[in-house]
Design an enzyme around this catalytic site. Structure first.
Site, PDB file in Angstrom:
ATOM      1  N   SER A 112      24.958  51.937  13.851  1.00  0.00           N
ATOM      2  CA  SER A 112      24.226  51.455  15.026  1.00  0.00           C
ATOM      3  C   SER A 112      24.273  49.938  15.122  1.00  0.00           C
ATOM      4  O   SER A 112      24.287  49.386  16.220  1.00  0.00           O
ATOM      5  CB  SER A 112      22.787  51.963  15.016  1.00  0.00           C
ATOM      6  OG  SER A 112      22.136  51.629  13.811  1.00  0.00           O
ATOM      7  N   GLU A 113      24.287  49.229  13.985  1.00  0.00           N
ATOM      8  CA  GLU A 113      24.489  47.781  14.003  1.00  0.00           C
ATOM      9  C   GLU A 113      25.227  47.303  12.757  1.00  0.00           C
ATOM     10  O   GLU A 113      25.134  47.913  11.691  1.00  0.00           O
ATOM     11  CB  GLU A 113      23.168  47.004  14.101  1.00  0.00           C
ATOM     12  CG  GLU A 113      22.640  46.802  15.509  1.00  0.00           C
ATOM     13  CD  GLU A 113      21.635  47.868  15.885  1.00  0.00           C
ATOM     14  OE1 GLU A 113      21.221  47.911  17.053  1.00  0.00           O
ATOM     15  OE2 GLU A 113      21.269  48.657  15.002  1.00  0.00           O
ATOM     16  N   THR A 114      25.918  46.177  12.931  1.00  0.00           N
ATOM     17  CA  THR A 114      26.525  45.432  11.837  1.00  0.00           C
ATOM     18  C   THR A 114      26.078  43.981  11.966  1.00  0.00           C
ATOM     19  O   THR A 114      26.041  43.433  13.072  1.00  0.00           O
ATOM     20  CB  THR A 114      28.061  45.533  11.887  1.00  0.00           C
ATOM     21  OG1 THR A 114      28.456  46.900  11.722  1.00  0.00           O
ATOM     22  CG2 THR A 114      28.708  44.704  10.794  1.00  0.00           C
TER      23      THR A 114
END
Length: 290
Positions: free
Chosen positions: A46-48
């Site tokens: 979902s995020e980096t």
């Protein structure tokens, strides 16, 4: 870009199979926005988080430069202003390399201090959000959200007033009257995403109250290209501010949020509300994914 090291951590769980996975790039100095987005999309989390050198003076003159960073967050679809679980994951990844202690991150949403401590053989990170706010949602927008979720209005918990809450990113808070209502999540991806883009929402924070300070939560995240986020630190911070402002909990409280069980990735987020401090603390463990 081929030699960029991308670390994989899960946040808000001590089990690599639980919590919310995040990518962490500790040295993103050679990457432009397009490269960061490609890495985030290829990873599929979902995020980096991508770290570069801090702006001049971040953390004050006495703050060690090696413990201050600029951080940007990318979902598989776009950059986001703030991400709690990737912040926790990044802080733990740094602590494994430079030791526990105080960190400070310059994020698109503002400056976020993070404290990492060793606790029971694990590293635990506590972030302090930017200053939060809560605002009303219009009747037409609420009706559209419920239609996209396929939630009848009578399934809402009347004790949780629908509202938009912010603590680095904007989230629509909706209370589920029962745990079964929360567990039954099947929504119109495109319809909800369109509403969220129009209202500048990052996720929808769906909440069921299990006790005075205990909640089960779920977070649809279609604008990030993800059906659901397994453990959402930014939304937890926003919900903490919302719960305090609406009188759902005392001005000073510690809340426990359970998230991810319905996805098979259980995690626990601790939300700390401090008297006289508008900003919200969110803490959890993080471990590397083999």
């Amino acid at each position: 870009m081929t030699d960029t090291e991308v670390l994989r951590y899960t946040a808000f769980s001590a089990d690599p199979a639980g919590g919310n996975p995040a990518g962490v790039v500790l040295d993103a100095a050679g990457l432009d926005e397009a490269a960061m987005l490609r890495i985030a999309a290829g990873l599929g989390y979902s995020e980096t988080a991508f770290l570069t050198a801090p702006p001049r003076g971040l953390g004050g003159a006495d703050f060690p430069p090696r413990r201050a960073f600029t951080v940007r967050y990318f979902s598989p679809k776009a950059e986001v202003s703030f991400c709690g679980h990737a912040t926790v994951a990044t802080a733990v990844a740094l602590a494994e390399r430079i030791g526990p202690g105080e960190l400070v991150f310059a994020t698109p949403a503002g400056t976020v201090p993070v404290r990492v401590v060793a606790e029971g053989g694990l590293l635990r990170a506590t972030l302090t959000s930017v200053e939060p706010y809560t605002e009303e949602i219009g009747a037409a927008d609420l009706a559209e959200a419920l239609a996209a979720l396929d939630w009848p209005r009578e399934d809402l918990d009347p004790a949780l007033t629908p509202a938009i809450a912010y603590a680095g990113a904007r989230h629509l808070v909706l209370g589920a009257g029962t745990r079964a209502r929360l567990a039954d999540l099947s929504y119109d991806f495109a319809r909800l995403a369109a509403l969220m883009r129009r209202l500048d929402l990052t996720t929808v924070q769906l909440v069921h109250r299990a006790g005075p300070a205990e909640f089960h939560v779920r977070n649809p995240f279609p604008v990030g290209g993800v059906v659901e986020d397994p453990a959402t630190g930014a939304a937890a911070a926003a919900f903490g501010a919302y719960a305090r402002e609406t009188g759902l909990v005392p001005q000073e409280a510690v809340l426990t949020l359970h998230q991810g069980a319905d996805m098979g990735r259980p995690g626990t987020l601790t939300v700390e509300l401090r008297a006289g401090e508008p900003r919200v603390g969110v803490s959890g463990t993080a471990v590397r994914i083999p």
